[in-house]
Design an enzyme around this catalytic site. Structure first.
Site, PDB file in Angstrom:
ATOM      1  N   LYS A 124       0.834  -1.206   0.000  1.00 44.35           N
ATOM      2  CA  LYS A 124       0.000   0.000   0.000  1.00 44.35           C
ATOM      3  C   LYS A 124       0.867   1.255   0.000  1.00 44.35           C
ATOM      4  O   LYS A 124       0.617   2.206  -0.752  1.00 44.35           O
ATOM      5  CB  LYS A 124      -0.908   0.001   1.236  1.00 44.35           C
ATOM      6  CG  LYS A 124      -1.745   1.267   1.377  1.00 44.35           C
ATOM      7  CD  LYS A 124      -2.354   1.410   2.752  1.00 44.35           C
ATOM      8  CE  LYS A 124      -1.315   1.829   3.769  1.00 44.35           C
ATOM      9  NZ  LYS A 124      -1.879   2.447   4.978  1.00 44.35           N
ATOM     10  N   ASN A 125       1.905   1.266   0.846  1.00 45.99           N
ATOM     11  CA  ASN A 125       2.726   2.467   0.996  1.00 45.99           C
ATOM     12  C   ASN A 125       3.650   2.712  -0.187  1.00 45.99           C
ATOM     13  O   ASN A 125       4.318   3.740  -0.242  1.00 45.99           O
ATOM     14  CB  ASN A 125       3.528   2.394   2.300  1.00 45.99           C
ATOM     15  CG  ASN A 125       2.643   2.547   3.519  1.00 45.99           C
ATOM     16  OD1 ASN A 125       1.549   3.102   3.445  1.00 45.99           O
ATOM     17  ND2 ASN A 125       3.104   2.031   4.645  1.00 45.99           N
ATOM     18  N   ASP A 139       5.682  -0.131  12.322  1.00 44.32           N
ATOM     19  CA  ASP A 139       4.489  -0.826  11.852  1.00 44.32           C
ATOM     20  C   ASP A 139       4.472  -2.310  12.210  1.00 44.32           C
ATOM     21  O   ASP A 139       3.478  -2.991  11.965  1.00 44.32           O
ATOM     22  CB  ASP A 139       4.334  -0.663  10.343  1.00 44.32           C
ATOM     23  CG  ASP A 139       3.776   0.686   9.943  1.00 44.32           C
ATOM     24  OD1 ASP A 139       3.341   1.435  10.832  1.00 44.32           O
ATOM     25  OD2 ASP A 139       3.765   0.995   8.742  1.00 44.32           O
ATOM     26  N   ARG A 193       1.733  13.634  13.136  1.00 39.87           N
ATOM     27  CA  ARG A 193       2.473  13.439  11.893  1.00 39.87           C
ATOM     28  C   ARG A 193       2.386  14.726  11.085  1.00 39.87           C
ATOM     29  O   ARG A 193       1.691  14.791  10.061  1.00 39.87           O
ATOM     30  CB  ARG A 193       1.901  12.253  11.118  1.00 39.87           C
ATOM     31  CG  ARG A 193       2.164  10.942  11.806  1.00 39.87           C
ATOM     32  CD  ARG A 193       2.028   9.769  10.871  1.00 39.87           C
ATOM     33  NE  ARG A 193       0.709   9.188  10.915  1.00 39.87           N
ATOM     34  CZ  ARG A 193       0.343   8.109  10.218  1.00 39.87           C
ATOM     35  NH1 ARG A 193       1.203   7.531   9.416  1.00 39.87           N
ATOM     36  NH2 ARG A 193      -0.874   7.630  10.321  1.00 39.87           N
ATOM     37  N   ARG A 238      -7.795  -1.037   5.624  1.00 32.37           N
ATOM     38  CA  ARG A 238      -6.945  -0.010   5.017  1.00 32.37           C
ATOM     39  C   ARG A 238      -5.602  -0.588   4.566  1.00 32.37           C
ATOM     40  O   ARG A 238      -4.947  -0.009   3.687  1.00 32.37           O
ATOM     41  CB  ARG A 238      -6.683   1.124   6.013  1.00 32.37           C
ATOM     42  CG  ARG A 238      -7.895   1.973   6.337  1.00 32.37           C
ATOM     43  CD  ARG A 238      -7.496   3.141   7.249  1.00 32.37           C
ATOM     44  NE  ARG A 238      -6.333   3.817   6.717  1.00 32.37           N
ATOM     45  CZ  ARG A 238      -5.198   3.993   7.399  1.00 32.37           C
ATOM     46  NH1 ARG A 238      -5.080   3.562   8.639  1.00 32.37           N
ATOM     47  NH2 ARG A 238      -4.178   4.614   6.847  1.00 32.37           N
ATOM     48  N   CYS A 270      -4.191  12.206  14.045  1.00 28.43           N
ATOM     49  CA  CYS A 270      -3.930  10.807  13.791  1.00 28.43           C
ATOM     50  C   CYS A 270      -3.916  10.078  15.118  1.00 28.43           C
ATOM     51  O   CYS A 270      -3.288  10.543  16.079  1.00 28.43           O
ATOM     52  CB  CYS A 270      -2.593  10.634  13.071  1.00 28.43           C
ATOM     53  SG  CYS A 270      -2.205   8.915  12.715  1.00 28.43           S
TER      54      CYS A 270
END
Length: 422
Positions: free
Chosen positions: A22-23, A307, A122, A399, A117
């Site tokens: 995704k990133n 993460d 961030r 997500r 967030c």
């Protein structure tokens, strides 16, 4: 809202593929703004965040085909808007990645500030400071960043990041690709997703060197061409699945991952006693009933990723003795601790430090996901817990993990999604 229901105690066996990152996909989609014509993103994960970015790009005038599939085509020939409204930006902070490309291509951008967030602050101040150094005039107007390039376009600049920022590095690298002269980005983020974006920009005709190191050189060019590129495998999804196999005493071959992107995670798994070895096409992991304690400090890549902190905490609950996890990236990324405690974990926190004593016997109950990676950790805990666990608020999970319940079920987990319940 959906929920995930798990009956714990099943070992995972078999093979599974790693989806696209995704990133990595999101900045590639934003990069399509930089060129007229049809760009193609292959191996795109089918995720809520990807759909959100597609809606934002469509609002800007990008024609998109293949929504909901793993191959997207994006044609920015008729890019007509320069505003990213709050209604689209508020659900995904990565929407700010359109800022640099819009200023570089159209000479102006109006992008909503992404707001708060759950896991911590961030800010995008380094994005803005970099654009300012490249000659853009930056103002904040009613919650929007308004950026205007000089009449003759952005100019190259020397920019030193206060701390490595992935989206900041990506935003300024895209802007610099069409700027006049050379841009130097120092203390840049080194993540594989940054390196992949630079590779794509170079495919488009950009002149970028040093991506994947702390110093990136960008020589601006007059125009860029569309691209065709396959997204790299998701290293965080891969790490999550490796931990899932390990904690369940499983034996799983993870196909399509890149071991060189997982060295920090694999190192900790091996230190804990899991067997992880490279095989043709991927990595095989074999778990055990109990592990050795490990200490973890999250760091920017190539250090241990923030993460993966929550997932390794679950592994620590299966370890003989005390493990210490220190979160250095985000100030509020231990929200999963209270839910793991409800399942029986022995965890004490002091600020950003979590002390986990094991092994402990986890029991199933209803738990509430607070963010994307916390969702994954709660599912891992449920896989080894005694009895039934219900994970609520799984919209966070959607997500970043494509149909994770189906893939775990194929490996032997007793897991299902219940639609439309709170």
């Amino acid at each position: 809202m959906d929920k995930i229901v798990i009956e714990g105690g099943e070992r995972l066996f078999g093979e599974t593929d790693v989806r696209g990152a995704k990133n990595a996909a999101l900045p590639l989609m934003a990069a399509s703004i930089l060129a007229g014509g049809r760009s193609t993103v292959r191996n795109a994960p089918v995720l809520r965040d990807v759909a959100t970015m597609a809606r934002l790009l469509a609002h800007l005038g990008v024609e998109i085909d293949g929504g909901g599939t793993r191959t997207l085509t994006l044609d920015a020939s008729r890019l007509r808007r320069h505003e990213a409204p709050y209604e689209l930006v508020k659900t995904m902070r990565a929407s700010v990645l359109v800022l640099g490309p819009l200023v570089a291509r159209l000479g102006r951008a109006r992008v909503s500030l992404p707001g708060g967030c759950a896991i911590g602050e961030r800010p995008i101040d380094q994005h803005l400071r970099g654009l300012d150094a490249m000659g853009a005039r930056i103002t904040i107007d009613h919650g929007y960043v308004v950026a205007k390039a000089p009449r003759n376009g952005l100019r190259g600049a020397s920019i030193v990041f206060d701390i490595p920022t992935v989206t900041g590095t990506e935003n300024l690298m895209m802007a610099a690709a069409l700027a006049r002269g050379q841009t130097l980005l120092e203390n840049a983020a080194r993540e594989p997703e940054v390196e992949d974006l630079a590779h794509v920009l170079n495919k488009m005709g950009a002149r970028i060197e040093g991506a994947g190191t702390p110093v990136i050189h960008v020589q601006g060019v007059d125009a860029l061409a569309p691209f065709d590129h396959a997204v790299i495998p998701d290293r965080i999804e891969a790490g999550t699945l490796l931990v899932a196999a390990a904690v369940t005493r499983g034996d799983v071959l993870l196909r399509g991952c890149r071991p060189e992107h997982l060295e920090a995670v694999v190192g900790k798994l091996r230190a804990a006693g899991a067997e992880v070895r490279a095989e043709a096409g991927g990595l095989r992991v074999r778990g055990r009933a109990e592990f050795d304690p490990v200490d973890i400090t999250t760091q920017p890549y190539p250090g241990f990723p923030t993460d993966m902190q929550a997932q390794l905490m679950v592994l620590a609950t299966r370890s003989r003795g005390q493990s210490i996890i220190t979160e250095t990236i985000f100030e509020n990324r231990l929200m999963h601790v209270s839910e793991l405690r409800r399942m029986g974990a022995d965890i004490h926190t002091d600020g950003r430090i979590a002390i986990i004593r094991g092994p402990t016997r986890l029991t199933g109950c209803a738990v509430m996901a607070s963010d994307l990676r916390a969702s994954a950790a709660l599912i891992l805990a449920a896989l080894v817990a005694n009895g039934r666990t219900e994970v609520l608020r799984v919209y966070h999970l959607d997500r970043g993990y494509e149909r994770i319940e189906q893939r775990l079920r194929a490996l032997g987990a007793k897991i299902r999604r219940v639609r439309g319940e709170a």
